[in-house]
Motif scaffolding. Sequence first.
Motif, mmCIF file in Angstrom:
data_model
loop_
_atom_site.group_PDB
_atom_site.id
_atom_site.type_symbol
_atom_site.label_atom_id
_atom_site.label_comp_id
_atom_site.label_asym_id
_atom_site.label_seq_id
_atom_site.Cartn_x
_atom_site.Cartn_y
_atom_site.Cartn_z
ATOM 1 N N LEU A 175 -7.387 5.227 7.163
ATOM 2 C CA LEU A 175 -8.446 5.101 6.172
ATOM 3 C C LEU A 175 -9.431 6.229 6.450
ATOM 4 N N TYR A 185 -4.547 -6.786 6.946
ATOM 5 C CA TYR A 185 -3.470 -5.818 6.755
ATOM 6 C C TYR A 185 -2.247 -6.219 7.578
ATOM 7 N N ILE A 191 0.837 -1.193 0.000
ATOM 8 C CA ILE A 191 0.000 0.000 0.000
ATOM 9 C C ILE A 191 0.878 1.252 0.000
ATOM 10 N N TYR A 206 -6.018 5.235 1.077
ATOM 11 C CA TYR A 206 -5.191 5.134 2.276
ATOM 12 C C TYR A 206 -4.270 6.341 2.413
ATOM 13 N N GLN A 220 -12.260 -2.218 1.032
ATOM 14 C CA GLN A 220 -11.061 -2.175 1.868
ATOM 15 C C GLN A 220 -11.102 -3.233 2.976
ATOM 16 N N LEU A 222 -1.473 3.587 9.566
ATOM 17 C CA LEU A 222 -2.234 3.522 8.309
ATOM 18 C C LEU A 222 -3.599 4.136 8.567
#
Lengths: 116, 112
Positions: A78, A89, A46, A64, A85, A76
């Motif tokens: 969002l 992760y 990502i 992201y 999504q 990270l």
Amino acid sequence: EAQVTQNPRYLITVTGKKLTVTCSQNMNHEYMSWYRQDPGLGLRQIYYSMNVEVTDKGDVPEGYKVSRKEKRNFPLILESPSPNQTSLYFCASSRLASGRRTGELFFGEGSRLTVL
Amino acid sequence: QQPVQSPQAVILREGEDAVINCSSSKALYSVHWYRQKHGEAPIFLMILLKGGEQKGHDKISASFNEKKQQSSLYLTASQLSYSGTYFCGTAASGAGSYQLTFGKGTKLSVIP
């Protein structure tokens, strides 16, 4: 103990509700990265960071955001999560090997995110 | 662009050998290999750098042919503990390339 710690490990949220997945490493690694894992697609990068305040897009950055204000942390974000999504992760870190290349990656335990 | 791994899946009996291939369309600087067991994080196996090197530990070894942009992982006399999904990760040649791109994985099942 050398480790990469992610939180939360599991999260169910709703479309549009901003969330942050934290990642912290205690190995003084320069390089940190976020991957998402979906069935049949493997690990897709990502974003990654080579050092504090230095970040770059991976293969699937849309939707992201990241920041690297401290060497040990790489959250990270969002901003407006959507159902696509929903994924597993992984955060990973490594020292930069000779030639300024990524060395052995140490992965966190993963964060399973579901967006309804 | 993701490297291509083959086969997608393989089933072995204990003691048999396996080869997993990883191929890229880009000129490569290095290839990483990782193994992931179900529900766990990927674990590092080895890194190979351009120069055509070969590496190994225990009964798992790998080679890297930079001219063909290919790497192969060799598992000899497989054990039950070798079961899992194997991923190759590739870093392209060229200054400043820190991106590590993984393939879709090869699922290896070792049965008694």
